[in-house]
Design an enzyme around this catalytic site. Sequence first.
Site, PDB file in Angstrom:
ATOM      1  N   CYS A  70      46.166   5.872 -33.845  1.00  0.00           N
ATOM      2  CA  CYS A  70      45.430   7.127 -33.684  1.00  0.00           C
ATOM      3  C   CYS A  70      45.954   7.905 -32.480  1.00  0.00           C
ATOM      4  O   CYS A  70      45.550   7.656 -31.343  1.00  0.00           O
ATOM      5  CB  CYS A  70      43.933   6.854 -33.535  1.00  0.00           C
ATOM      6  SG  CYS A  70      42.965   8.362 -33.370  1.00  0.00           S
TER       7      CYS A  70
ATOM      8  N   CYS B  57      43.339   9.842 -30.524  1.00  0.00           N
ATOM      9  CA  CYS B  57      42.523   9.037 -29.608  1.00  0.00           C
ATOM     10  C   CYS B  57      43.311   8.648 -28.356  1.00  0.00           C
ATOM     11  O   CYS B  57      42.775   8.649 -27.256  1.00  0.00           O
ATOM     12  CB  CYS B  57      42.066   7.731 -30.266  1.00  0.00           C
ATOM     13  SG  CYS B  57      41.566   7.878 -31.967  1.00  0.00           S
ATOM     14  N   ASP B  58      44.564   8.276 -28.536  1.00  0.00           N
ATOM     15  CA  ASP B  58      45.285   7.596 -27.452  1.00  0.00           C
ATOM     16  C   ASP B  58      46.420   8.404 -26.833  1.00  0.00           C
ATOM     17  O   ASP B  58      46.990   7.980 -25.828  1.00  0.00           O
ATOM     18  CB  ASP B  58      45.848   6.260 -27.980  1.00  0.00           C
ATOM     19  CG  ASP B  58      44.732   5.334 -28.452  1.00  0.00           C
ATOM     20  OD1 ASP B  58      43.628   5.423 -27.879  1.00  0.00           O
ATOM     21  OD2 ASP B  58      44.953   4.542 -29.373  1.00  0.00           O
TER      22      ASP B  58
END
Length: 322
Positions: free
Chosen positions: A135, A138-139
């Site tokens: 992801c 997200c990261d």
Amino acid sequence: MSESVHEVVIFGSGPAGHTAALYTSRANMEPIVFEGVQPGGQLTITTDVDNFPGFPEGIMGPELMEAMKAQTTRFGTEYSYETVESVDLSQWPFAFKAGQKEGFAKSMIIATGAVAKYLGLPNEHRLKGYGVSACATCDGFFYKDQVVAVVGGGDSAAEEATFLTKFASKVYLLVRRSELRASKIMQERVFNNDKVEVLWNTEVDDVLGDKDVTGIKIRNNKSGEVKDLACTGFFLAIGHTPNSAAFKEWVDTDEVGYIVCTPDSTTTKVPGVFAAGDVKDSVYRQAVTAAGSGCMAALEAERWLEAKGYQSLPRREGFESL
Ligand code: NDP
């Protein structure tokens, strides 16, 4: 084997399932949540979550899911570790089987999520959360001025590679064929971005690093050349598999398996059965959007039962103040 009729059963315990439980428990529907094979869902395998509102310093994924569970438990949600195996939606109340438990439900919320596809490399699983991620949204933030690699050739890979250039100094896009599957506009974004270098006909043999990712071992499937590529982030974007197998016989799914709902709602083609979160969402796939659709499913289930003549249960002892 216990059999009972529930007002609502919720399958799945990610942000969608927990939020559906929060709303239905506060509506006195006494939900039972079947947590499934990965209690807490995909966030339990991520580290810092910086994009869920309300946590100015961020929060660890497992901690966030524990907090959601504690919040719904406070309102009387019952949890079971079982995984849904099958349902029979030809009868009402609907029937379900989850591990050793069989029962009936007047309404159902399917929030079983999706799993990102991984390559199955020897060190991939060990380094998940330590440089291996599925992801970028997200990261990506954690890779400021670093070199990262993305594997995949579809819209997700193109989008994630482009997104990662906001942070990373360089992004390698590893494509196993000599062309991208991604739409033309996404391809153009990749090709017009100086920070992205596409490595064609390239497959990944392993991820390198003891504690954190330090690189990947890649192989050109035309020339056979094998080499190490230094990077600190390795992102998989080779698709997701929605966990819809137990329901496919009854509800509509698209060609990949995502449950099809009426637009702007969580209603499936079976009245009384709702779907929320990543099992029905191939586009956004975020914790916050999953939580939002869990809320929608709960409200729609409550309204559907009310229309059928359902009356809220009397408040149970200990819950008078809610
Ligand atoms: P896709 O299935 O479209 O693409 C998967 C990609 O991963 C393909 O290029 C495939 O290669 C590659 N791949 C699969 N397995 C491997 C493997 N073992 N090793 C190397 N590469 C592999 O998945 P996406 O997640 O990209 O997209 C899913 C859906 O969501 C699509 O319909 C897409 O259009 C949509 N989407 C739309 C977006 C948007 O419009 N903004 C953003 C993201 C997704 P190959 O091509 O060789 O098969």
